[in-house]
Design a protein around this motif. Structure first.
Motif, PDB file in Angstrom:
ATOM      1  N   ALA A  60       0.873  -1.179   0.000  1.00 40.74           N
ATOM      2  CA  ALA A  60       0.000   0.000   0.000  1.00 40.74           C
ATOM      3  C   ALA A  60       0.905   1.222   0.000  1.00 40.74           C
ATOM      4  N   THR A  61       0.762   2.056  -1.027  1.00 42.20           N
ATOM      5  CA  THR A  61       1.710   3.159  -1.204  1.00 42.20           C
ATOM      6  C   THR A  61       0.961   4.403  -1.687  1.00 42.20           C
ATOM      7  N   PRO A  62       1.453   5.604  -1.370  1.00 43.03           N
ATOM      8  CA  PRO A  62       0.729   6.816  -1.790  1.00 43.03           C
ATOM      9  C   PRO A  62       0.508   6.838  -3.304  1.00 43.03           C
ATOM     10  N   PRO A  80      -2.849   1.781  -4.681  1.00 45.86           N
ATOM     11  CA  PRO A  80      -2.660   3.225  -4.497  1.00 45.86           C
ATOM     12  C   PRO A  80      -3.501   3.738  -3.328  1.00 45.86           C
ATOM     13  N   MET A  81      -2.896   4.568  -2.496  1.00 48.20           N
ATOM     14  CA  MET A  81      -3.584   5.115  -1.313  1.00 48.20           C
ATOM     15  C   MET A  81      -3.639   6.641  -1.410  1.00 48.20           C
ATOM     16  N   PRO A  82      -4.698   7.263  -0.827  1.00 46.78           N
ATOM     17  CA  PRO A  82      -4.778   8.723  -0.841  1.00 46.78           C
ATOM     18  C   PRO A  82      -3.512   9.365  -0.289  1.00 46.78           C
ATOM     19  N   CYS A  83      -3.072  10.423  -0.958  1.00 46.60           N
ATOM     20  CA  CYS A  83      -1.857  11.090  -0.482  1.00 46.60           C
ATOM     21  C   CYS A  83      -2.029  12.599  -0.550  1.00 46.60           C
ATOM     22  N   GLY A  87       3.224  14.281  -1.266  1.00 48.44           N
ATOM     23  CA  GLY A  87       3.570  12.969  -1.834  1.00 48.44           C
ATOM     24  C   GLY A  87       3.580  11.843  -0.821  1.00 48.44           C
ATOM     25  N   MET A  88       3.171  12.143   0.430  1.00 49.39           N
ATOM     26  CA  MET A  88       3.119  11.112   1.481  1.00 49.39           C
ATOM     27  C   MET A  88       1.664  10.728   1.762  1.00 49.39           C
ATOM     28  N   LEU A  89       1.472   9.627   2.467  1.00 48.77           N
ATOM     29  CA  LEU A  89       0.110   9.188   2.805  1.00 48.77           C
ATOM     30  C   LEU A  89      -0.642  10.309   3.519  1.00 48.77           C
ATOM     31  N   SER A  90      -1.936  10.447   3.219  1.00 46.46           N
ATOM     32  CA  SER A  90      -2.766  11.416   3.948  1.00 46.46           C
ATOM     33  C   SER A  90      -3.729  10.645   4.862  1.00 46.46           C
ATOM     34  N   GLY A 114       8.369   8.519   4.661  1.00 43.49           N
ATOM     35  CA  GLY A 114       8.531   9.958   4.864  1.00 43.49           C
ATOM     36  C   GLY A 114       8.019  10.352   6.244  1.00 43.49           C
ATOM     37  N   ARG A 115       8.184  11.623   6.554  1.00 41.06           N
ATOM     38  CA  ARG A 115       7.787  12.088   7.898  1.00 41.06           C
ATOM     39  C   ARG A 115       6.798  13.234   7.788  1.00 41.06           C
ATOM     40  N   SER A 116       5.633  13.079   8.419  1.00 42.71           N
ATOM     41  CA  SER A 116       4.623  14.150   8.475  1.00 42.71           C
ATOM     42  C   SER A 116       3.679  13.821   9.630  1.00 42.71           C
ATOM     43  N   TYR A 117       2.834  14.804  10.003  1.00 44.73           N
ATOM     44  CA  TYR A 117       1.853  14.546  11.068  1.00 44.73           C
ATOM     45  C   TYR A 117       0.880  13.457  10.635  1.00 44.73           C
ATOM     46  N   ALA A 118       0.482  13.481   9.353  1.00 44.09           N
ATOM     47  CA  ALA A 118      -0.469  12.473   8.873  1.00 44.09           C
ATOM     48  C   ALA A 118       0.153  11.077   8.948  1.00 44.09           C
ATOM     49  N   VAL A 119       1.424  10.966   8.548  1.00 48.49           N
ATOM     50  CA  VAL A 119       2.105   9.662   8.616  1.00 48.49           C
ATOM     51  C   VAL A 119       2.152   9.183  10.068  1.00 48.49           C
ATOM     52  N   ALA A 120       2.472  10.083  10.995  1.00 49.30           N
ATOM     53  CA  ALA A 120       2.541   9.681  12.406  1.00 49.30           C
ATOM     54  C   ALA A 120       1.172   9.183  12.889  1.00 49.30           C
ATOM     55  N   GLU A 121       0.103   9.878  12.502  1.00 48.10           N
ATOM     56  CA  GLU A 121      -1.245   9.466  12.927  1.00 48.10           C
ATOM     57  C   GLU A 121      -1.586   8.086  12.353  1.00 48.10           C
ATOM     58  N   ILE A 122      -1.195   7.868  11.114  1.00 47.19           N
ATOM     59  CA  ILE A 122      -1.470   6.574  10.475  1.00 47.19           C
ATOM     60  C   ILE A 122      -0.710   5.443  11.184  1.00 47.19           C
TER      61      ILE A 122
END
Ligand code: NAX
Ligand code: ADP
Length: 289
Positions: A60-62, A80-83, A87-90, A114-122
């Motif tokens: 499963a990838t953005p 494909p996953m929502p991003c 360019g990172m998962l949303s 990658g690193r983002s708040y959304a990635v951390a929540e996921i």
């Protein structure tokens, strides 16, 4: 007490593949990996799982990384996953990821996310909800820097595979002593595979293992992603998670040693680990075909 890993130890762990088996007997693994900048990490992880013998590998990838990975990978199912614009998962990817995780026998989260708040929540939400064995690598580990207590809520002990930089970020410990690794594993209720020249594996019950295969030809971006894929594959095939960590570490290093002997420490690539792994695994054929 320290157990030194060698070939005979790993030979006792890797099971025979039953002659009448079908793909459902070898596990369905889900890799939540990759982003627009890091397609290679997702490729190496998914192929590591394929080459280690999984029945079905799903990546499963953005959606921004998906066109590249769908072309690069033949054996895995690539979803494909929502991003986001980065360019990172949303966050919108969560329902689909949770539904895929429900069907998985083992779950790898992190290589090239990658690193983002959304990635951390996921990452946190998957750890809270997944029932299967989880392997957390790279940005999956980075995502826990402010949330590491979540590890105690996982359905089963999570396997973390940090290199020294990732472990320092997570724990605040630079150059940790063996006792500190064991203490971390015990306190967090996780299995720690601390990567390096002599990879160490610490179990929550205090067991400690040291790997002796591998060489500096493996000190190249992508080698760790191959290991993460091999490890989640063995978990998905039903191995005990500590056994899976020990076997994956040794086989990965040994495939690296075969690559170095054939192609040099300088010139070998993480792709060569994938290339030499099947030759190494021939020893687990129980019949002549
Ligand atoms: N082709 C690709 O798409 C690749 C993507 N990758 C992904 O790139 C992302 C960032 O990972 P990186 O590991 O490059 O970067 P990190 O963001 O983890 O940072 C590496 C930093 O950590 C520190 N560090 C200390 N000890 C270290 C050690 N033993 N090994 C490595 N770094 C150490 C260093 O200061 C170094 O600058 C991850 O998601 C990873 O999966 C990498 O796996 C490389 C290949
Ligand atoms: N000098 C070395 N000796 C043995 N193994 C090594 C050596 N350098 C790297 N490795 C192995 O290569 C892998 C590197 O993983 P990692 O640091 O996560 O890189 P990446 O994420 O860029 O792929 C680890 O499994 C590590 O044990």
């Amino acid at each position: 007490m320290m157990t030194e890993l060698d070939q005979s130890y790993v030979d006792r762990i890797i099971p025979e593949r039953a002659a009448e088996a079908n793909k459902n007997d070898f596990g369905r693994v889900l890799c939540v990996c990759g982003c627009a900048g890091y397609t290679g990490a997702a490729y190496f992880a998914a192929q590591g799982a394929v080459r280690m013998g999984s029945g079905v590998v799903t990546l499963a990838t953005p959606e921004r990384a998906w066109p590249v990975l769908a072309v690069k990978l033949n054996e895995p199912v690539v979803r494909p996953m929502p991003c986001g614009a980065d360019g990172m998962l949303s966050r919108e990817a969560l329902p689909a990821l949770l539904s895929l995780a429900e069907k998985a026998d083992a779950l790898l989260i992190g290589c090239g996310l990658g690193r983002s708040y959304a990635v951390a929540e996921i990452v946190v939400t998957l750890i809270e909800n997944a029932k299967c064995q989880i392997v957390l690598d790279a940005d999956g580990i980075n995502a826990l820097t402010a949330h590491k207590d979540i590890l105690r809520q996982a359905a089963q002990p999570v396997i973390l595979t940090p290199h020294a930089g990732e472990f320092a970020r997570l724990s605040g410990l630079e150059n940790p002593q063996q006792g500190e690794l064991t203490l971390f594993a015990r306190k967090m209720g996780c299995i720690l595979l601390y990567k390096g020249h002599r990879t160490l594996i610490a179990a929550p019950d205090g067991r400690l293992y040291r790997n002796h295969s591998g060489n500096p030809g493996m000190a190249k971006g992508g080698s760790g992603d191959v290991l993460a894929g091999m490890l989640v594959s063995l978990c998905g095939q039903g191995l005990d998670p500590v056994d899976a960590a020990c076997a994956a570490a040794w086989l990965h290093g040994r495939a690296g040693d075969m690559a170095a002997n054939a192609r040099s420490e300088y010139g070998m690539t993480p792709g060569d680990l994938l290339h030499f792994l099947p030759d190494l695994l021939k020893r687990y054929n129980t019949r002549e075909w």
